[in-house]
Motif scaffolding. Sequence first.
Motif, PDB file in Angstrom:
ATOM      1  N   VAL A 203      -4.299  -0.041   7.151  1.00  0.00           N
ATOM      2  CA  VAL A 203      -2.887   0.357   7.109  1.00  0.00           C
ATOM      3  C   VAL A 203      -2.751   1.866   7.254  1.00  0.00           C
ATOM      4  O   VAL A 203      -1.917   2.366   8.017  1.00  0.00           O
ATOM      5  CB  VAL A 203      -2.238  -0.115   5.789  1.00  0.00           C
ATOM      6  CG1 VAL A 203      -0.827   0.456   5.652  1.00  0.00           C
ATOM      7  CG2 VAL A 203      -2.200  -1.644   5.723  1.00  0.00           C
ATOM      8  N   SER A 204      -3.601   2.600   6.522  1.00  0.00           N
ATOM      9  CA  SER A 204      -3.548   4.061   6.581  1.00  0.00           C
ATOM     10  C   SER A 204      -3.817   4.569   7.990  1.00  0.00           C
ATOM     11  O   SER A 204      -3.106   5.455   8.494  1.00  0.00           O
ATOM     12  CB  SER A 204      -4.573   4.640   5.607  1.00  0.00           C
ATOM     13  OG  SER A 204      -4.564   6.056   5.657  1.00  0.00           O
TER      14      SER A 204
ATOM     15  N   THR B  24      12.658   5.479  -4.237  1.00  0.00           N
ATOM     16  CA  THR B  24      11.808   5.322  -3.061  1.00  0.00           C
ATOM     17  C   THR B  24      11.629   3.846  -2.733  1.00  0.00           C
ATOM     18  O   THR B  24      11.357   3.040  -3.623  1.00  0.00           O
ATOM     19  CB  THR B  24      10.422   5.949  -3.317  1.00  0.00           C
ATOM     20  OG1 THR B  24      10.573   7.324  -3.627  1.00  0.00           O
ATOM     21  CG2 THR B  24       9.536   5.809  -2.085  1.00  0.00           C
ATOM     22  N   PRO B  25      11.816   3.449  -1.471  1.00  0.00           N
ATOM     23  CA  PRO B  25      11.629   2.032  -1.109  1.00  0.00           C
ATOM     24  C   PRO B  25      10.231   1.527  -1.469  1.00  0.00           C
ATOM     25  O   PRO B  25       9.238   2.244  -1.288  1.00  0.00           O
ATOM     26  CB  PRO B  25      11.829   2.030   0.409  1.00  0.00           C
ATOM     27  CG  PRO B  25      12.679   3.220   0.685  1.00  0.00           C
ATOM     28  CD  PRO B  25      12.245   4.259  -0.313  1.00  0.00           C
ATOM     29  N   VAL B  26      10.180   0.305  -1.978  1.00  0.00           N
ATOM     30  CA  VAL B  26       8.914  -0.332  -2.369  1.00  0.00           C
ATOM     31  C   VAL B  26       8.816  -1.685  -1.684  1.00  0.00           C
ATOM     32  O   VAL B  26       9.705  -2.529  -1.823  1.00  0.00           O
ATOM     33  CB  VAL B  26       8.820  -0.514  -3.896  1.00  0.00           C
ATOM     34  CG1 VAL B  26       7.544  -1.293  -4.252  1.00  0.00           C
ATOM     35  CG2 VAL B  26       8.852   0.831  -4.616  1.00  0.00           C
ATOM     36  N   PHE B  27       7.735  -1.885  -0.929  1.00  0.00           N
ATOM     37  CA  PHE B  27       7.419  -3.189  -0.360  1.00  0.00           C
ATOM     38  C   PHE B  27       6.230  -3.760  -1.117  1.00  0.00           C
ATOM     39  O   PHE B  27       5.176  -3.118  -1.197  1.00  0.00           O
ATOM     40  CB  PHE B  27       7.032  -3.073   1.118  1.00  0.00           C
ATOM     41  CG  PHE B  27       8.194  -2.938   2.064  1.00  0.00           C
ATOM     42  CD1 PHE B  27       9.487  -2.796   1.605  1.00  0.00           C
ATOM     43  CD2 PHE B  27       7.971  -2.952   3.431  1.00  0.00           C
ATOM     44  CE1 PHE B  27      10.550  -2.665   2.489  1.00  0.00           C
ATOM     45  CE2 PHE B  27       9.020  -2.822   4.329  1.00  0.00           C
ATOM     46  CZ  PHE B  27      10.316  -2.685   3.857  1.00  0.00           C
TER      47      PHE B  27
ATOM     48  N   TYR C 205       9.116  -8.147   0.587  1.00  0.00           N
ATOM     49  CA  TYR C 205       7.762  -8.677   0.429  1.00  0.00           C
ATOM     50  C   TYR C 205       7.070  -8.724   1.784  1.00  0.00           C
ATOM     51  O   TYR C 205       7.687  -9.094   2.789  1.00  0.00           O
ATOM     52  CB  TYR C 205       7.813 -10.099  -0.139  1.00  0.00           C
ATOM     53  CG  TYR C 205       7.787 -10.184  -1.642  1.00  0.00           C
ATOM     54  CD1 TYR C 205       6.600 -10.399  -2.327  1.00  0.00           C
ATOM     55  CD2 TYR C 205       8.959 -10.048  -2.381  1.00  0.00           C
ATOM     56  CE1 TYR C 205       6.574 -10.485  -3.702  1.00  0.00           C
ATOM     57  CE2 TYR C 205       8.950 -10.143  -3.763  1.00  0.00           C
ATOM     58  CZ  TYR C 205       7.751 -10.366  -4.421  1.00  0.00           C
ATOM     59  OH  TYR C 205       7.723 -10.448  -5.785  1.00  0.00           O
ATOM     60  N   ILE C 206       5.802  -8.359   1.808  1.00  0.00           N
ATOM     61  CA  ILE C 206       4.944  -8.530   2.975  1.00  0.00           C
ATOM     62  C   ILE C 206       3.803  -9.448   2.551  1.00  0.00           C
ATOM     63  O   ILE C 206       3.066  -9.138   1.619  1.00  0.00           O
ATOM     64  CB  ILE C 206       4.371  -7.180   3.465  1.00  0.00           C
ATOM     65  CG1 ILE C 206       5.495  -6.174   3.749  1.00  0.00           C
ATOM     66  CG2 ILE C 206       3.493  -7.399   4.683  1.00  0.00           C
ATOM     67  CD1 ILE C 206       6.409  -6.568   4.879  1.00  0.00           C
ATOM     68  N   THR C 207       3.671 -10.589   3.221  1.00  0.00           N
ATOM     69  CA  THR C 207       2.675 -11.574   2.815  1.00  0.00           C
ATOM     70  C   THR C 207       1.397 -11.429   3.639  1.00  0.00           C
ATOM     71  O   THR C 207       1.446 -11.354   4.865  1.00  0.00           O
ATOM     72  CB  THR C 207       3.231 -13.002   2.985  1.00  0.00           C
ATOM     73  OG1 THR C 207       4.473 -13.105   2.278  1.00  0.00           O
ATOM     74  CG2 THR C 207       2.255 -14.029   2.430  1.00  0.00           C
TER      75      THR C 207
ATOM     76  N   LEU D  24       4.643  -4.855  10.115  1.00  0.00           N
ATOM     77  CA  LEU D  24       4.767  -4.049   8.899  1.00  0.00           C
ATOM     78  C   LEU D  24       5.378  -2.698   9.224  1.00  0.00           C
ATOM     79  O   LEU D  24       6.312  -2.238   8.547  1.00  0.00           O
ATOM     80  CB  LEU D  24       3.393  -3.857   8.248  1.00  0.00           C
ATOM     81  CG  LEU D  24       3.339  -2.832   7.100  1.00  0.00           C
ATOM     82  CD1 LEU D  24       4.215  -3.274   5.934  1.00  0.00           C
ATOM     83  CD2 LEU D  24       1.893  -2.617   6.647  1.00  0.00           C
ATOM     84  N   TYR D  25       4.878  -2.057  10.272  1.00  0.00           N
ATOM     85  CA  TYR D  25       5.390  -0.737  10.648  1.00  0.00           C
ATOM     86  C   TYR D  25       6.874  -0.814  11.023  1.00  0.00           C
ATOM     87  O   TYR D  25       7.663   0.061  10.630  1.00  0.00           O
ATOM     88  CB  TYR D  25       4.575  -0.185  11.819  1.00  0.00           C
ATOM     89  CG  TYR D  25       5.022   1.185  12.261  1.00  0.00           C
ATOM     90  CD1 TYR D  25       4.704   2.316  11.504  1.00  0.00           C
ATOM     91  CD2 TYR D  25       5.765   1.352  13.424  1.00  0.00           C
ATOM     92  CE1 TYR D  25       5.119   3.578  11.894  1.00  0.00           C
ATOM     93  CE2 TYR D  25       6.187   2.608  13.819  1.00  0.00           C
ATOM     94  CZ  TYR D  25       5.865   3.712  13.056  1.00  0.00           C
ATOM     95  OH  TYR D  25       6.289   4.965  13.448  1.00  0.00           O
TER      96      TYR D  25
END
Length: 224
Positions: free
Chosen positions: A18-19, A74-77, A99-101, A109-110
Amino acid sequence: MELRLLIVEDDRLLAEAVSDYFAGKGWKSRTVYNGEDAVEKAVNGSWNMILLDVMLPGRDGFSICRKIREQTDTPVFFITARVMEEDELKGYAVGADDYITKPFSLPVLYAKVMAMTGRVRGSSISDLIVKGDVAVNVRTRRATVQGAECPLAPKEYELLLLFLKNPNRTFTRDQLLIRLWGYDFEGNERVVDNHIKKLRKALAGSKCRIHTVRNTGYRMEVSV
């Protein structure tokens, strides 16, 4: 403006993937691998997005999100390998935005992250949209109904915002599916009906009513 991402994930390979992906898009990221360090990093840094695993060593994602919400919007997923309804509702209750499963697509995701951070950074529209006794702050993504805060899941929030911006306009189910779920959504129109039902419950007693337009879709009307 530099965009900054905090990744709270104990799967180091996933966190690295992800990073690296976000770095390729110009983001600067920081990774935390356990729950104990997550809150400190979240509230003491300036982040555009926090990706938070639910199951972490030391502390679970729900308690971390609750502490984050005490100090920042701050947005949190949430990132999780499982999404049961009770867990999903609990996540929204403590302040998660979506939520991201696992497993998930990095491009998807991006796209979700960019859509969220774009709304939070704001644009030329006013932060506050008010119709009748219902108001939405587009910067904080918080809604109030008759003066009381009204917690909404992300899709209910998006539906409400769309209706408030377009009172008395009829939207077909297909239009709502495309606008909120995208062209590649594999479900059916029933998902729209289910979210409308939840939104109606949240708006009960207010001056904003969502009407069913027979054989077509839905329209919000605002009484004076």
